[in-house]
Motif scaffolding. Structure first.
Motif, PDB file in Angstrom:
ATOM      1  N   GLU A 103       1.076  -1.206   0.494  1.00  0.00           N
ATOM      2  CA  GLU A 103       0.016   0.138   0.304  1.00  0.00           C
ATOM      3  C   GLU A 103       0.744   1.553  -0.016  1.00  0.00           C
ATOM      4  O   GLU A 103       0.696   2.450  -0.639  1.00  0.00           O
ATOM      5  CB  GLU A 103      -1.082  -0.188   1.198  1.00  0.00           C
ATOM      6  N   ILE A 104       2.138   1.585   0.929  1.00  0.00           N
ATOM      7  CA  ILE A 104       3.253   2.504   0.732  1.00  0.00           C
ATOM      8  C   ILE A 104       3.241   2.528  -0.733  1.00  0.00           C
ATOM      9  O   ILE A 104       3.462   4.034  -0.870  1.00  0.00           O
ATOM     10  CB  ILE A 104       3.828   2.485   2.196  1.00  0.00           C
ATOM     11  N   LEU A 105       3.658   1.765  -1.212  1.00  0.00           N
ATOM     12  CA  LEU A 105       4.505   2.040  -2.578  1.00  0.00           C
ATOM     13  C   LEU A 105       3.698   2.742  -3.981  1.00  0.00           C
ATOM     14  O   LEU A 105       3.715   3.321  -4.504  1.00  0.00           O
ATOM     15  CB  LEU A 105       5.189   0.780  -3.287  1.00  0.00           C
ATOM     16  N   TRP A 106       2.029   1.898  -3.461  1.00  0.00           N
ATOM     17  CA  TRP A 106       1.190   2.233  -4.378  1.00  0.00           C
ATOM     18  C   TRP A 106       0.785   3.511  -3.834  1.00  0.00           C
ATOM     19  O   TRP A 106       0.750   4.554  -5.315  1.00  0.00           O
ATOM     20  CB  TRP A 106      -0.199   2.116  -4.061  1.00  0.00           C
ATOM     21  N   MET A 107       1.058   4.271  -2.191  1.00  0.00           N
ATOM     22  CA  MET A 107       0.410   5.726  -2.002  1.00  0.00           C
ATOM     23  C   MET A 107       1.975   6.417  -2.989  1.00  0.00           C
ATOM     24  O   MET A 107       1.875   7.635  -3.500  1.00  0.00           O
ATOM     25  CB  MET A 107       0.465   5.765  -0.792  1.00  0.00           C
TER      26      MET A 107
END
Length: 71
Positions: A13-17
């Motif tokens: 999720e962090i990488l996507w954000m």
């Protein structure tokens, strides 16, 4: 880049954000840059400082492009 997690975030999720995408290679790079990160499991605690390696994601697309309706 250092990223501070929020409670119950996932690394994916962090990488996507941050980068707009996520891949196995990106995840592996982050785990290699942060020894012991995998020990937290998939759900990360809040306030954890994670190093996101330089060049990890592609540059975001430009949003300031002119559009011509008529020639």
């Amino acid at each position: 880049m250092i990223y501070k997690t929020q409670q119950s975030q996932l690394l994916d999720e962090i990488l996507w954000m941050v980068f707009g995408s996520s891949s196995d290679a990106m995840l592996a790079s982050v785990y290699n840059a942060n020894p012991g990160l995998a020990d937290y499991g998939p759900i990360l605690p809040g306030g954890l400082a994670i190093t996101l390696p330089d060049g990890l994601g592609a540059a975001p697309p430009a949003t300031n492009q002119a559009v011509r309706l008529w020639d």
